[in-house]
Design a protein around this motif. Structure first.
Motif, PDB file in Angstrom:
ATOM      1  N   TRP A  74      13.006 -32.568 -60.186  1.00  0.00           N
ATOM      2  CA  TRP A  74      12.302 -32.684 -61.513  1.00  0.00           C
ATOM      3  C   TRP A  74      11.121 -31.968 -61.718  1.00  0.00           C
ATOM      4  O   TRP A  74      10.670 -31.932 -62.904  1.00  0.00           O
ATOM      5  CB  TRP A  74      11.698 -33.806 -60.655  1.00  0.00           C
ATOM      6  CG  TRP A  74      11.791 -35.176 -60.629  1.00  0.00           C
ATOM      7  CD1 TRP A  74      12.800 -35.868 -59.106  1.00  0.00           C
ATOM      8  CD2 TRP A  74      12.656 -36.055 -61.259  1.00  0.00           C
ATOM      9  NE1 TRP A  74      13.537 -37.096 -59.989  1.00  0.00           N
ATOM     10  CE2 TRP A  74      13.922 -37.230 -60.930  1.00  0.00           C
ATOM     11  CE3 TRP A  74      12.532 -36.186 -62.938  1.00  0.00           C
ATOM     12  CZ2 TRP A  74      14.481 -37.720 -61.948  1.00  0.00           C
ATOM     13  CZ3 TRP A  74      13.801 -36.698 -63.989  1.00  0.00           C
ATOM     14  CH2 TRP A  74      14.756 -37.500 -62.951  1.00  0.00           C
ATOM     15  N   LYS A  77      13.010 -29.937 -64.455  1.00  0.00           N
ATOM     16  CA  LYS A  77      13.002 -30.391 -65.749  1.00  0.00           C
ATOM     17  C   LYS A  77      11.511 -30.806 -66.380  1.00  0.00           C
ATOM     18  O   LYS A  77      11.966 -31.012 -67.434  1.00  0.00           O
ATOM     19  CB  LYS A  77      13.014 -32.020 -65.186  1.00  0.00           C
ATOM     20  CG  LYS A  77      14.928 -32.124 -64.716  1.00  0.00           C
ATOM     21  CD  LYS A  77      15.221 -33.658 -64.332  1.00  0.00           C
ATOM     22  CE  LYS A  77      16.443 -33.790 -63.981  1.00  0.00           C
ATOM     23  NZ  LYS A  77      17.388 -34.431 -63.781  1.00  0.00           N
ATOM     24  N   ALA A  78      10.460 -31.279 -65.465  1.00  0.00           N
ATOM     25  CA  ALA A  78       9.296 -31.980 -66.080  1.00  0.00           C
ATOM     26  C   ALA A  78       8.273 -30.457 -66.947  1.00  0.00           C
ATOM     27  O   ALA A  78       8.799 -30.483 -68.286  1.00  0.00           O
ATOM     28  CB  ALA A  78       8.371 -31.526 -65.252  1.00  0.00           C
ATOM     29  N   ALA A 107       8.997 -36.883 -65.665  1.00  0.00           N
ATOM     30  CA  ALA A 107       9.553 -35.827 -64.617  1.00  0.00           C
ATOM     31  C   ALA A 107       8.732 -35.781 -63.794  1.00  0.00           C
ATOM     32  O   ALA A 107       8.884 -35.306 -62.125  1.00  0.00           O
ATOM     33  CB  ALA A 107      10.419 -34.421 -65.531  1.00  0.00           C
ATOM     34  N   GLN A 111       8.444 -36.078 -60.088  1.00  0.00           N
ATOM     35  CA  GLN A 111       8.624 -35.160 -58.891  1.00  0.00           C
ATOM     36  C   GLN A 111       7.279 -35.515 -57.844  1.00  0.00           C
ATOM     37  O   GLN A 111       7.398 -35.329 -56.745  1.00  0.00           O
ATOM     38  CB  GLN A 111       7.880 -33.693 -59.761  1.00  0.00           C
ATOM     39  CG  GLN A 111       7.492 -32.661 -58.624  1.00  0.00           C
ATOM     40  CD  GLN A 111       7.356 -31.752 -59.700  1.00  0.00           C
ATOM     41  OE1 GLN A 111       6.351 -31.764 -60.292  1.00  0.00           O
ATOM     42  NE2 GLN A 111       7.278 -30.329 -59.341  1.00  0.00           N
TER      43      GLN A 111
END
Length: 235
Positions: A74, A77-78, A107, A111
Motif C-alpha cells: 500500500w 501504491k500511495a 492507499a 498502509q
C-alpha cells in the motif's frame, strides 16, 4: 493454549520420585509398565497440544508477515498515485490529479491499518514464541524422563531375575542342609568300616588257629625227640 494447560497433568508425573514409587509398589514391574504406558500416552497428548500451539503461532506469523507485506504494498501504491497526481497537476489536469491524490490517501490509510495490525500482533507473537520454546523444553524433559523410566524398568527386571535366582539357590542350599546326603555316605562308611573290622577279626582268628596248629606240631616234635633219646639210653 497455555503452557500450564498443555503440560499441567504431565508435569505431575515428570516430578515423581521413581525410586519412591518402586519402594511403595507391591509389584514394581507391573507398576512401571503401567506408568510407562500412561506417561507415553500423556506425552503423546502433550505433543499434539504443543503441535497445535506451534501451528497457531505459525498462522499468526503468516498473518503478521501478510500485514507487513500489505503495508509495504500500500505504501508503494500511495507513492505511485502521488507521483501520478503530481504529474497530472503539472500538466494542468487538476481534477484528475486530485483523484490520484485521493487514491494515494486511501492507499496510505490502508498502509497505516496494516502497520497497526502488524504492531498489534507482534507482542502476542513474541509471547507465543516464548511459550513454544518452554513447551519444547518441557517435552524434551518428559522424553528424558520416559527414557529414565524405561531404563529403571529394565534394571528392575534384571534385579528381580537375579534375586529370584539367588533365592532359588539359597532354598536349594537349605534343602541340602536339611537332607544332607553326606550323612548317608557317613552311614555307608561306618558299615564298610564294620565289614573291614570283621574281616580283620576273621584274619586274626584264622591266624591264631594256624599258630595253635603249628604249636601242636612243635609239641609232637618234642615228644618224638624225647622218645628217641629215651630209646638211645636204653640201648
Amino acid at each position: 493454549m497455555s503452557k500450564q494447560t498443555v503440560l499441567g497433568r504431565v508435569t505431575q508425573l515428570a516430578k515423581a520420585n521413581i525410586n519412591a514409587l518402586l519402594d511403595q509398589a507391591e509389584d514394581p514391574r507391573k507398576m512401571l509398565d503401567q506408568l510407562i504406558r500412561d506417561y507415553a500416552n500423556n506425552i503423546a497428548d502433550a505433543e499434539e497440544a504443543v503441535a497445535a500451539t506451534i501451528g497457531n503461532l505459525r498462522l499468526m506469523e503468516q498473518d503478521h508477515q501478510e500485514d507487513v507485506d500489505a503495508a509495504k504494498e500500500w505504501g508503494g501504491k500511495a507513492l505511485a498515485a502521488s507521483r501520478k497526481a503530481d504529474e497530472l497537476r503539472s500538466g494542468g489536469q487538476t481534477a484528475e490529479a486530485d483523484r490520484f491524490d485521493n487514491l494515494a490517501k486511501v492507499a496510505l490509510g490502508r498502509q497505516l491499518q496494516s502497520e497497526k495490525e502488524a504492531r498489534t500482533a507482534e507482542p502476542t507473537i513474541a509471547a507465543q514464541t516464548e511459550v513454544v520454546a518452554k513447551l519444547r523444553t518441557g517435552l524434551d524433559r518428559m522424553r528424558a524422563k520416559l527414557a529414565e523410566l524405561r531404563a529403571k524398568r529394565d534394571e528392575l527386571v534384571a534385579r528381580a531375575k537375579s534375586a529370584q535366582a539367588q533365592n532359588t539357590m539359597v532354598d536349594a542350599v537349605k534343602n541340602v542342609d536339611v537332607l544332607d546326603p553326606t550323612s548317608e555316605l557317613s552311614r555307608f562308611e561306618d558299615k564298610v568300616r564294620r565289614e573291614e573290622a570283621r574281616a580283620l577279626g576273621k584274619q586274626e582268628l584264622a591266624a591264631s588257629s594256624l599258630d595253635a596248629q603249628f604249636e601242636q606240631l612243635d609239641a609232637l616234635g618234642d615228644d618224638a625227640e624225647i622218645e628217641a633219646r629215651l630209646a638211645a639210653l636204653k640201648a
